[in-house]
Design a protein around this motif. Sequence first.
Motif, PDB file in Angstrom:
ATOM      1  N   LEU A 109      93.510 -72.292 -15.972  1.00 27.21           N
ATOM      2  CA  LEU A 109      92.990 -72.983 -14.783  1.00 27.21           C
ATOM      3  C   LEU A 109      91.856 -72.213 -14.112  1.00 27.21           C
ATOM      4  CD1 LEU A 109      96.281 -74.343 -13.139  1.00 27.21           C
ATOM      5  CD2 LEU A 109      94.519 -75.633 -14.366  1.00 27.21           C
ATOM      6  N   VAL A 110      91.802 -70.891 -14.291  1.00 28.41           N
ATOM      7  CA  VAL A 110      90.729 -70.107 -13.664  1.00 28.41           C
ATOM      8  C   VAL A 110      89.567 -69.859 -14.614  1.00 28.41           C
ATOM      9  CG1 VAL A 110      92.379 -68.980 -12.116  1.00 28.41           C
ATOM     10  CG2 VAL A 110      91.776 -67.890 -14.294  1.00 28.41           C
ATOM     11  N   LEU A 111      89.721 -70.279 -15.893  1.00 29.53           N
ATOM     12  CA  LEU A 111      88.626 -70.048 -16.851  1.00 29.53           C
ATOM     13  C   LEU A 111      87.318 -70.719 -16.442  1.00 29.53           C
ATOM     14  CD1 LEU A 111      90.411 -70.290 -20.344  1.00 29.53           C
ATOM     15  CD2 LEU A 111      89.476 -68.253 -19.218  1.00 29.53           C
ATOM     16  N   PRO A 112      87.341 -71.970 -15.949  1.00 31.97           N
ATOM     17  CA  PRO A 112      86.041 -72.586 -15.598  1.00 31.97           C
ATOM     18  C   PRO A 112      85.305 -71.867 -14.478  1.00 31.97           C
ATOM     19  CG  PRO A 112      87.733 -74.271 -15.859  1.00 31.97           C
ATOM     20  CD  PRO A 112      88.432 -72.944 -15.847  1.00 31.97           C
ATOM     21  N   PHE A 113      85.991 -71.048 -13.730  1.00 28.77           N
ATOM     22  CA  PHE A 113      85.369 -70.415 -12.567  1.00 28.77           C
ATOM     23  C   PHE A 113      84.983 -68.961 -12.822  1.00 28.77           C
ATOM     24  CE2 PHE A 113      88.478 -73.589 -11.213  1.00 28.77           C
ATOM     25  CZ  PHE A 113      87.645 -74.506 -10.579  1.00 28.77           C
ATOM     26  N   THR A 114      85.246 -68.454 -14.014  1.00 31.35           N
ATOM     27  CA  THR A 114      84.846 -67.077 -14.326  1.00 31.35           C
ATOM     28  C   THR A 114      83.372 -67.060 -14.717  1.00 31.35           C
ATOM     29  OG1 THR A 114      85.503 -67.335 -16.632  1.00 31.35           O
ATOM     30  CG2 THR A 114      87.174 -66.477 -15.098  1.00 31.35           C
ATOM     31  N   GLY A 122      92.676 -64.874 -28.806  1.00 29.01           N
ATOM     32  CA  GLY A 122      91.742 -64.337 -29.786  1.00 29.01           C
ATOM     33  C   GLY A 122      90.446 -65.097 -29.901  1.00 29.01           C
ATOM     34  N   LEU A 123      90.272 -66.147 -29.108  1.00 28.49           N
ATOM     35  CA  LEU A 123      89.053 -66.949 -29.167  1.00 28.49           C
ATOM     36  C   LEU A 123      88.267 -66.761 -27.877  1.00 28.49           C
ATOM     37  CD1 LEU A 123      90.533 -70.288 -30.574  1.00 28.49           C
ATOM     38  CD2 LEU A 123      89.357 -68.482 -31.859  1.00 28.49           C
ATOM     39  N   PRO A 124      86.929 -66.551 -27.978  1.00 29.43           N
ATOM     40  CA  PRO A 124      86.119 -66.406 -26.756  1.00 29.43           C
ATOM     41  C   PRO A 124      85.916 -67.759 -26.073  1.00 29.43           C
ATOM     42  CG  PRO A 124      84.721 -66.310 -28.682  1.00 29.43           C
ATOM     43  CD  PRO A 124      86.126 -66.363 -29.206  1.00 29.43           C
ATOM     44  N   VAL A 125      86.116 -67.793 -24.784  1.00 26.04           N
ATOM     45  CA  VAL A 125      85.958 -69.027 -23.995  1.00 26.04           C
ATOM     46  C   VAL A 125      84.921 -68.753 -22.926  1.00 26.04           C
ATOM     47  CG1 VAL A 125      87.078 -70.718 -22.531  1.00 26.04           C
ATOM     48  CG2 VAL A 125      88.346 -69.697 -24.438  1.00 26.04           C
ATOM     49  N   THR A 126      83.845 -69.567 -22.939  1.00 28.47           N
ATOM     50  CA  THR A 126      82.789 -69.424 -21.938  1.00 28.47           C
ATOM     51  C   THR A 126      82.944 -70.490 -20.872  1.00 28.47           C
ATOM     52  OG1 THR A 126      81.347 -70.861 -23.245  1.00 28.47           O
ATOM     53  CG2 THR A 126      81.197 -68.485 -23.646  1.00 28.47           C
ATOM     54  N   PRO A 127      82.484 -70.217 -19.659  1.00 27.37           N
ATOM     55  CA  PRO A 127      82.580 -71.232 -18.604  1.00 27.37           C
ATOM     56  C   PRO A 127      81.847 -72.497 -19.014  1.00 27.37           C
ATOM     57  CG  PRO A 127      82.004 -69.094 -17.692  1.00 27.37           C
ATOM     58  CD  PRO A 127      81.893 -68.961 -19.181  1.00 27.37           C
ATOM     59  N   GLY A 128      82.353 -73.654 -18.585  1.00 30.19           N
ATOM     60  CA  GLY A 128      81.739 -74.931 -18.938  1.00 30.19           C
ATOM     61  C   GLY A 128      82.795 -75.906 -19.414  1.00 30.19           C
ATOM     62  N   TRP A 129      82.308 -76.909 -20.213  1.00 26.67           N
ATOM     63  CA  TRP A 129      83.245 -77.950 -20.663  1.00 26.67           C
ATOM     64  C   TRP A 129      84.343 -77.403 -21.565  1.00 26.67           C
ATOM     65  CZ3 TRP A 129      83.513 -82.273 -18.201  1.00 26.67           C
ATOM     66  CH2 TRP A 129      82.386 -82.781 -17.557  1.00 26.67           C
ATOM     67  N   SER A 130      84.016 -76.413 -22.346  1.00 22.23           N
ATOM     68  CA  SER A 130      85.068 -75.842 -23.210  1.00 22.23           C
ATOM     69  C   SER A 130      86.165 -75.204 -22.388  1.00 22.23           C
ATOM     70  CB  SER A 130      84.449 -74.819 -24.161  1.00 22.23           C
ATOM     71  OG  SER A 130      83.858 -73.740 -23.429  1.00 22.23           O
ATOM     72  N   ALA A 131      85.812 -74.581 -21.287  1.00 17.07           N
ATOM     73  CA  ALA A 131      86.820 -73.979 -20.413  1.00 17.07           C
ATOM     74  C   ALA A 131      87.665 -75.052 -19.737  1.00 17.07           C
ATOM     75  CB  ALA A 131      86.153 -73.090 -19.373  1.00 17.07           C
ATOM     76  N   ILE A 132      86.990 -76.191 -19.395  1.00 17.82           N
ATOM     77  CA  ILE A 132      87.760 -77.290 -18.792  1.00 17.82           C
ATOM     78  C   ILE A 132      88.769 -77.843 -19.798  1.00 17.82           C
ATOM     79  CG2 ILE A 132      87.577 -79.634 -17.872  1.00 17.82           C
ATOM     80  CD1 ILE A 132      84.933 -78.865 -16.618  1.00 17.82           C
ATOM     81  N   GLY A 133      88.372 -77.913 -21.067  1.00 18.43           N
ATOM     82  CA  GLY A 133      89.305 -78.364 -22.105  1.00 18.43           C
ATOM     83  C   GLY A 133      90.527 -77.465 -22.193  1.00 18.43           C
ATOM     84  N   TRP A 134      90.306 -76.156 -22.098  1.00 16.59           N
ATOM     85  CA  TRP A 134      91.449 -75.231 -22.098  1.00 16.59           C
ATOM     86  C   TRP A 134      92.326 -75.455 -20.872  1.00 16.59           C
ATOM     87  CZ3 TRP A 134      93.356 -72.132 -25.781  1.00 16.59           C
ATOM     88  CH2 TRP A 134      92.554 -71.837 -26.872  1.00 16.59           C
ATOM     89  N   ALA A 135      91.736 -75.731 -19.712  1.00 14.95           N
ATOM     90  CA  ALA A 135      92.530 -75.979 -18.504  1.00 14.95           C
ATOM     91  C   ALA A 135      93.392 -77.227 -18.660  1.00 14.95           C
ATOM     92  CB  ALA A 135      91.609 -76.120 -17.292  1.00 14.95           C
ATOM     93  N   VAL A 136      92.784 -78.291 -19.248  1.00 11.14           N
ATOM     94  CA  VAL A 136      93.566 -79.520 -19.485  1.00 11.14           C
ATOM     95  C   VAL A 136      94.703 -79.234 -20.457  1.00 11.14           C
ATOM     96  CG1 VAL A 136      93.463 -81.851 -20.433  1.00 11.14           C
ATOM     97  CG2 VAL A 136      91.626 -81.027 -18.943  1.00 11.14           C
TER      98      VAL A 136
END
Length: 383
Positions: A109-114, A122-136
């Motif tokens: 839930l905090v990934l989109p705001f980092t 083990g996977l890099p997650v950058t802010p943006g739509w991909s981070a929103i997908g992880w939050a969902v």
Amino acid sequence: MPYMMVGVLVAGLARGESANLLLPVQVGVFAAVLPVVAVTGLFLPVRGLSVNAAQGLLGARVETPPPRQQGRSWQERRRTAAWFTLHLAVGGVVSGFTLAVVPFTMVTLVLPFTGQSTPVLGLPVTPGWSAIGWAVAGLALLAALVAMAAGAGELLARLAPVLLGPTPAERLAAAEEHARTLAERNRLARELHDSVGHALSVVTLQAAAAGRVLDRDPATARTALAAIEQSARTALEDLDHVLGVLRDDGAGSRGGPAPQGTLEDLDELIASSGARVLREVGDLSGVPAVVSREAYRIVQEALTNALKHGRGPVRLTAAVEGDDLRLEVTNDGGRSARARTGGRGVAGMRERVRLLRGTLDAGPTESGTGWRVAARLPLRSHS
């Protein structure tokens, strides 16, 4: 958790490593400790605690097992062990997922705001739509966790009455005890009917007789009043005994179990009735106790009916003939027997005779104005 902590400790020591109780739950260790849980459930008295937990935490309706008269049966042990193992296994799985999913959802839930790329699984997650997908995905996992916990609770709530309730053997024992209680209460009801019914008949008739002769024959009136006193006292004692036994708190009567009348008490029964009885009583000393008690009640009920429905003397015959006890109570001169209303007295006599495997003949006399009760009671069982 104690089982898991011991399992992790043993696994670490076996590999020669330092034990770390904060390691993630390992599937192998989890599976390895379940047989230990089952063995524990076989021998530890966990049934009562499990019943309370299932009722208080799951809302399950578990029938309270009856008190054990003997030690735990293996059937009860196996059912309890099955529940104990199942609920700890399900609880362990739900707890493990809770410890993993809740922190995972909070992180996603905090990934989109980092402001920088964050590794997740083990996977890099950058802010943006991909981070929103992880939050969902994190929220979906959290919803699945809630559904899984609710389903596990429903499953355990359904299985609790099956595994923690009375076993078939316990139900059978409870049913047999209930049947014995009902039989005893029915017996006491018959005793009360015979005793109190007889006493009330005597009191009614003697009171009427005393009222008629009070002025011209005081001696007869005093005799009638004495019979009333004796009958009332006997009925009160029987009533006190029966009510004491039937009390819900299980307390007995004040004087303990009341002695039951037998054929040896016929003289007292006849004297207390105040009736004129023509007796032909043989030697009854060899009559077994159980037959003697039931025969006394049969004579008492027959005498009550004679007092209520007849006039004139009552003829009583009691004698041992071969292997049978013969009883006969007859009275004439009353109103027509066909006009009498039915009651429980004759039915009670028939039940007593049936239990002793005897025969009973109760009905109007040949003249149609009297009543005759004749019973044959075997002195010993031929089964």
